[in-house]
Design a protein around this motif. Structure first.
Motif, mmCIF file in Angstrom:
data_model
loop_
_atom_site.group_PDB
_atom_site.id
_atom_site.type_symbol
_atom_site.label_atom_id
_atom_site.label_comp_id
_atom_site.label_asym_id
_atom_site.label_seq_id
_atom_site.Cartn_x
_atom_site.Cartn_y
_atom_site.Cartn_z
ATOM 1 N N ARG A 197 0.831 -1.216 0.000
ATOM 2 C CA ARG A 197 0.000 0.000 0.000
ATOM 3 C C ARG A 197 0.862 1.261 0.000
ATOM 4 O O ARG A 197 0.589 2.218 -0.713
ATOM 5 C CB ARG A 197 -0.956 -0.001 1.201
ATOM 6 C CG ARG A 197 -2.410 0.008 0.769
ATOM 7 C CD ARG A 197 -3.457 0.208 1.850
ATOM 8 N NE ARG A 197 -3.115 -0.168 3.202
ATOM 9 C CZ ARG A 197 -3.277 -1.381 3.733
ATOM 10 N NH1 ARG A 197 -3.747 -2.381 3.014
ATOM 11 N NH2 ARG A 197 -2.964 -1.599 4.979
ATOM 12 N N ARG A 198 1.923 1.233 0.816
ATOM 13 C CA ARG A 198 2.839 2.390 0.856
ATOM 14 C C ARG A 198 3.457 2.593 -0.534
ATOM 15 O O ARG A 198 3.561 3.710 -1.015
ATOM 16 C CB ARG A 198 3.960 2.176 1.882
ATOM 17 C CG ARG A 198 3.470 2.014 3.310
ATOM 18 C CD ARG A 198 3.640 3.240 4.201
ATOM 19 N NE ARG A 198 3.207 4.489 3.623
ATOM 20 C CZ ARG A 198 1.933 4.881 3.521
ATOM 21 N NH1 ARG A 198 0.966 4.120 3.985
ATOM 22 N NH2 ARG A 198 1.630 6.017 2.970
ATOM 23 N N ARG A 199 3.863 1.482 -1.166
ATOM 24 C CA ARG A 199 4.483 1.571 -2.491
ATOM 25 C C ARG A 199 3.510 2.163 -3.509
ATOM 26 O O ARG A 199 3.865 3.054 -4.282
ATOM 27 C CB ARG A 199 4.949 0.184 -2.952
ATOM 28 C CG ARG A 199 5.808 0.222 -4.225
ATOM 29 C CD ARG A 199 6.143 -1.171 -4.718
ATOM 30 N NE ARG A 199 4.973 -1.864 -5.257
ATOM 31 C CZ ARG A 199 4.445 -1.631 -6.461
ATOM 32 N NH1 ARG A 199 4.961 -0.734 -7.262
ATOM 33 N NH2 ARG A 199 3.384 -2.324 -6.863
ATOM 34 N N ASP A 240 1.053 4.067 -2.942
ATOM 35 C CA ASP A 240 0.829 5.484 -2.606
ATOM 36 C C ASP A 240 2.014 6.350 -3.038
ATOM 37 O O ASP A 240 1.991 7.562 -2.849
ATOM 38 C CB ASP A 240 0.646 5.670 -1.084
ATOM 39 C CG ASP A 240 -0.687 5.128 -0.587
ATOM 40 O OD1 ASP A 240 -1.571 4.844 -1.417
ATOM 41 O OD2 ASP A 240 -0.845 4.999 0.644
ATOM 42 N N SER A 259 5.009 6.115 -1.667
ATOM 43 C CA SER A 259 5.839 6.389 -0.496
ATOM 44 C C SER A 259 7.144 5.597 -0.549
ATOM 45 O O SER A 259 7.178 4.486 -1.087
ATOM 46 C CB SER A 259 5.080 6.022 0.777
ATOM 47 O OG SER A 259 5.906 6.184 1.905
ATOM 48 N N ASP A 309 5.915 11.426 3.749
ATOM 49 C CA ASP A 309 4.946 11.212 2.665
ATOM 50 C C ASP A 309 3.847 10.200 3.019
ATOM 51 O O ASP A 309 3.105 9.766 2.155
ATOM 52 C CB ASP A 309 5.659 10.798 1.363
ATOM 53 C CG ASP A 309 6.454 9.504 1.501
ATOM 54 O OD1 ASP A 309 6.378 8.850 2.560
ATOM 55 O OD2 ASP A 309 7.165 9.145 0.539
ATOM 56 N N ASN A 310 3.734 9.870 4.309
ATOM 57 C CA ASN A 310 2.652 8.962 4.741
ATOM 58 C C ASN A 310 1.443 9.817 5.129
ATOM 59 O O ASN A 310 1.192 10.081 6.299
ATOM 60 C CB ASN A 310 3.127 8.086 5.907
ATOM 61 C CG ASN A 310 2.116 7.004 6.264
ATOM 62 O OD1 ASN A 310 0.928 7.118 5.952
ATOM 63 N ND2 ASN A 310 2.581 5.970 6.928
ATOM 64 N N ALA A 321 -1.803 9.428 5.086
ATOM 65 C CA ALA A 321 -2.877 8.839 5.896
ATOM 66 C C ALA A 321 -2.522 8.932 7.378
ATOM 67 O O ALA A 321 -3.340 9.365 8.201
ATOM 68 C CB ALA A 321 -3.115 7.392 5.480
#
Length: 170
Positions: free
Chosen positions: A28-30, A32, A34, A136-137, A139
């Motif tokens: 999910r981070r990737r 997004d 991030s 850059d997170n 959320a």
């Protein structure tokens, strides 16, 4: 929602399930865009270490694991050096490695998790909660703001600068 939500210590026999949830979060981070968690950390060894040291916790919804988190008492060497200043110098709970199962995403679970972490902190008579996240997170930055965490500065952790936050609980 009449589900029973609990925060409890993770068990070693749950490590594969937890690692699976972490892998979803890493992806999910990737997606997004991030850079957080994209260099092989955290990994299965991280999960095993967390559980064996008693840091690994799961938040369950009707006994099903929805969220994984590491809660560490008073111990984050990276936090001793901050560009900025913490709100307090007392005992604290460090929140690391929050990962939510895809099935429970978008249901406000992390906000509920932070309520449980605050209860945990209060019940242990600990002064504050400290947490860091990648710049850059988005959320997590939004949740920390909504939950009343104060931005304290930056810490160097896992090879990069992270935004550091604290909330006084007692």
């Amino acid at each position: 929602m009449d589900s029973e939500i609990r925060l409890r210590k993770a068990q070693m026999n749950e490590k594969e399930l937890i690692w699976n949830i972490l892998q979803q979060a890493i992806e999910r981070r990737r997606l997004d865009g991030s850079t957080q968690w994209q260099q092989g950390y955290p990994n299965l060894g991280t999960v095993e270490s967390d559980i064996s040291k008693g840091f690994g916790y799961v938040m369950t919804v009707d006994d099903e694991i929805a969220v994984y988190v590491a809660l560490i008492l008073n111990d984050e060497p990276a936090y001793s050096t901050i560009e900025g200043a913490w709100l307090s110098n007392g005992e604290f709970v460090v929140v690391h490695r929050i990962a939510i199962d895809e099935k429970f995403a978008g249901k406000g679970m992390v906000k509920i998790l932070f309520d449980h972490i605050e209860d945990f902190t209060r019940s242990h008579g600990i002064q504050s909660i400290k947490v860091d996240t990648n710049f850059d997170n988005m959320a997590m930055l939004k949740i920390l703001k909504a939950k009343g965490y104060s931005y304290c500065g930056e810490v160097f952790l896992a090879g990069g600068m992270r935004k550091a936050f604290e909330k006084i609980i007692i």
